[in-house]
Design an enzyme around this catalytic site. Structure first.
Site, PDB file in Angstrom:
ATOM      1  NE  ARG A 121      -4.028  -1.976   2.166  1.00 50.83           N
ATOM      2  CZ  ARG A 121      -3.986  -2.898   3.138  1.00 50.83           C
ATOM      3  NH1 ARG A 121      -3.129  -2.767   4.124  1.00 50.83           N
ATOM      4  NH2 ARG A 121      -4.816  -3.914   3.111  1.00 50.83           N
ATOM      5  CE  LYS A 136      -1.195  12.755 -15.604  1.00 46.80           C
ATOM      6  NZ  LYS A 136      -1.641  12.967 -16.999  1.00 46.80           N
ATOM      7  CD  GLU A 178       6.306  14.471 -23.598  1.00 45.98           C
ATOM      8  OE1 GLU A 178       5.640  15.470 -23.265  1.00 45.98           O
ATOM      9  OE2 GLU A 178       5.799  13.346 -23.792  1.00 45.98           O
ATOM     10  CE  LYS A 205       4.774  16.464 -15.436  1.00 46.79           C
ATOM     11  NZ  LYS A 205       4.858  15.274 -16.268  1.00 46.79           N
ATOM     12  CD  GLU A 226      -4.531  14.972 -16.664  1.00 48.92           C
ATOM     13  OE1 GLU A 226      -3.335  14.720 -16.474  1.00 48.92           O
ATOM     14  OE2 GLU A 226      -5.167  14.537 -17.620  1.00 48.92           O
ATOM     15  NE  ARG A 249      -0.129  15.978 -13.929  1.00 48.38           N
ATOM     16  CZ  ARG A 249       0.580  15.294 -13.076  1.00 48.38           C
ATOM     17  NH1 ARG A 249       0.335  15.408 -11.791  1.00 48.38           N
ATOM     18  NH2 ARG A 249       1.543  14.488 -13.462  1.00 48.38           N
ATOM     19  CG  ASN A 251      -2.460  14.766 -21.007  1.00 48.28           C
ATOM     20  OD1 ASN A 251      -1.492  14.051 -20.779  1.00 48.28           O
ATOM     21  ND2 ASN A 251      -3.401  14.987 -20.114  1.00 48.28           N
ATOM     22  CG  HIS A 297       0.502  13.266 -24.480  1.00 49.57           C
ATOM     23  ND1 HIS A 297       1.208  14.414 -24.807  1.00 49.57           N
ATOM     24  CD2 HIS A 297       1.357  12.520 -23.718  1.00 49.57           C
ATOM     25  CE1 HIS A 297       2.408  14.371 -24.260  1.00 49.57           C
ATOM     26  NE2 HIS A 297       2.527  13.235 -23.588  1.00 49.57           N
ATOM     27  CG  HIS A 348      -1.797   8.228 -25.482  1.00 48.56           C
ATOM     28  ND1 HIS A 348      -2.438   8.587 -24.315  1.00 48.56           N
ATOM     29  CD2 HIS A 348      -0.475   8.365 -25.228  1.00 48.56           C
ATOM     30  CE1 HIS A 348      -1.544   8.951 -23.412  1.00 48.56           C
ATOM     31  NE2 HIS A 348      -0.342   8.826 -23.938  1.00 48.56           N
ATOM     32  CG  HIS A 367       5.336   8.792 -25.004  1.00 51.82           C
ATOM     33  ND1 HIS A 367       3.968   8.707 -25.156  1.00 51.82           N
ATOM     34  CD2 HIS A 367       5.561   9.884 -24.227  1.00 51.82           C
ATOM     35  CE1 HIS A 367       3.392   9.706 -24.495  1.00 51.82           C
ATOM     36  NE2 HIS A 367       4.331  10.434 -23.927  1.00 51.82           N
TER      37      HIS A 367
END
Lengths: 364, 364
Positions: free
Chosen positions: A122, A144, A186, A228, A238, A242, A246, A249, A253, A266
């Site tokens: 956890r 993330k 990026e 960032k 997000e 935030r 993306n 993205h 993606h 990526h």
């Protein structure tokens, strides 16, 4: 070279990003943060022969016990199975709740190790040592973490902040050109989103950056991390701004999933995706053709792909509908009001079609 | 019967526990909390035929779209594989970031669904509808979620709070006697840890509770939830006093793992584990033989096992060394200074041996 420090001011879990040279051999920067003199370092078969022994030696000299977990290299290994290899190794060695996980590698290692740290018992402490440009400017900062699922990229994960990020410029010296370029996607993204000054600076200095001139690199990484850090501190989970990070993205993606993860890097998919986002922004009247051309030229100078693969419009839309940025069935796009000002919005189907027509291979 | 409300005052994520009758048909208690008119209900093959249709009907009457995910029943299914079934179903139906997961079932369903909610798209909203006594008094409250690993119970998980807990007393009417007793182990635990008045009340009312007298049950559940809410609000991530809730669990987990998950119910293992903890507390001079006998008698009246299986001392110690409550190789035990006052401490090997000798089958 002086070590630069960027502070990430997240209320419940603030931490520092250190940017500089020879950081891997300065384990005293790590040891003071450990709740127990024990770490488990997760890395991959590419990075291990380059940097693992040096890091371990430096940690052991501080009296820190180091478990080493070496995974296969590549986005296609960002899976349940690899995550389970980490869990098995930690449990076999009886890693404890106070044992710190260290991610030594690029975005894939960082995302997986961060997620492993989030869910092992956890949650255990976690340190990022990003060794690629992409990880240093983007994925290692902000918490993330995720793995991929056959039905979508980064679909399973957690928001889980590191205690420290060490961005060692030396590790970029061994980075292949293609991966360096992927990281530049990026970097350029930050300029396009909300830092027009940085965009101009990049346009002025792109040749020196691509030659990996050290001071320019340090400056670029610091400015990306500052951008960032500011965005993440304001919106960790997000729920709002935030999502601007993306940019490129959603299309990107779809490219990655459509070609099969790992075919394009990526950052390459993000580059082509940003061009599609720029065309879409032009289609709805925000950007001029000259603006789009500026985006394309800068990405080309960073040796990035600017033409997207011809997956077909229906396939693009189906893949984008699986994105996480979907609300009540409507896809949220990151679009450009102007260069240096992104916003979150929806697109009419005609604009998606226009962007794909202008930006995909079959159309050219 | 009036619905009782216990508020869990966790700073970043406060929520209510509602305890009462006929709550499953009162979907308006749920609908106001949903960020989107869409839920995915996770339940199992035992609970589905009893309560799923009623819940779905009540939600649909409020205009809420319901996905239904039905898993096999049992602790042995609290695995990666079952978790993946949830992920596959959510992704196939394109569940979104605002889709709320509802756990309808006992501790296993609650733990797995909560963990699925914690990691699906990095976290989606989550509601607990516990249908067993154990889940109502313990596992559904406090945000501990997890799955098991072959090398240890609950080793992979997250702290992730629900938005609401609905404890419907009606659902206890179909609970098999053995499971009802298992829940009583956790009820008695609260008395032993730090509520001597509740312990006395339980000793006075145990026969009526075991006859499932409704007012007594409601009272017991409310007092357990109040105790748990107080402890969890003070120490959400178990850095201190929350560990007291693990009374009987270090021994109990060893019993469960040693016999194979599912051979004994969790509550049964906790009951026998609390007896071992009591014997250990006697061995180091805290409890009298009469105190230990009081614990045993109360557990026996709740029809719980008080004699632990003969796994052998070495096996017990090896299994306990894999527990999450280990720090620098030393096992942390929850012990009793007196009945109604637990503390976190270590045990000399002689006391562990004495407890196992007194409390295990082979010794009797």
């Amino acid at each position: 070279m002086m070590t630069r420090v960027v502070h990430v001011d997240i209320a419940h879990a603030p931490y520092d990003i250190l940017i500089g040279r020879d950081l891997l051999s300065q384990a005293e920067k790590i040891s003071g943060l450990l709740p127990q003199s024990r770490v488990a370092i997760v890395t991959n078969t590419t990075i291990a022969p380059l940097y693992l022994a040096g890091l371990v030696e430096s940690l052991q000299a501080q009296g820190i016990q180091c478990q080493q977990i070496i995974l296969p290299d590549g986005e296609k290994y960002k899976t349940w199975e690899s995550l389970n290899l980490i869990m098995d190794a930690l449990l076999t060695e009886r890693a404890e709740r106070k044992t710190t996980l260290i991610a030594l590698g690029g975005g894939v290692i960082g995302d997986m190790t961060g997620f492993a740290a989030a869910i092992y018992q956890r949650g255990v402490p976690f340190i990022q040592i990003p060794t690629t440009l992409l990880a240093q400017v983007d994925s290692s900062v902000g918490g993330k973490t995720a793995i991929n699922h056959p039905l979508g990229k980064n679909m399973i994960g957690a928001f889980y902040q590191p205690r420290l990020v060490l961005a060692d410029l030396d590790s970029l010296s061994t980075l292949p050109d293609r991966e360096f370029s992927a990281g530049m996607a990026e970097v350029i993204k930050y300029g396009l989103i909300d830092d027009p000054d940085f965009l101009l600076w990049l346009e002025d200095n792109i040749d020196g950056i691509m030659a990996r001139e050290e001071q320019l690199l340090a400056e670029a990484i610091e400015r990306c991390c500052q951008n960032k850090a500011r965005i993440v501190a304001a919106d960790e989970k997000e729920t709002g701004q935030r999502a601007l990070l993306n940019l490129g993205h959603t299309f990107g993606h779809a490219i990655e999933a459509g070609l099969g993860y790992g075919a394009w890097l990526h950052g390459e998919a993000v580059a082509a995706g940003m061009v599609l986002a720029a065309y879409a922004s032009q289609a709805i009247g925000h950007l001029s053709a000259q603006d789009v051309e500026r985006v394309i030229v800068l990405l080309q100078k960073a040796r990035l792909p600017v033409v997207s693969p011809a997956l077909g419009g229906e396939r693009y839309k189906a893949l984008m509908a699986q994105d996480k940025k979907v609300d009540a069935g409507r896809i949220k796009f990151i679009l450009l009001r102007q260069l240096g000002e992104a916003y979150i919005g929806e697109l009419p189907e005609s604009a998606i079609d226009a962007a794909l027509l202008a930006g995909c291979e079959a159309a050219r």
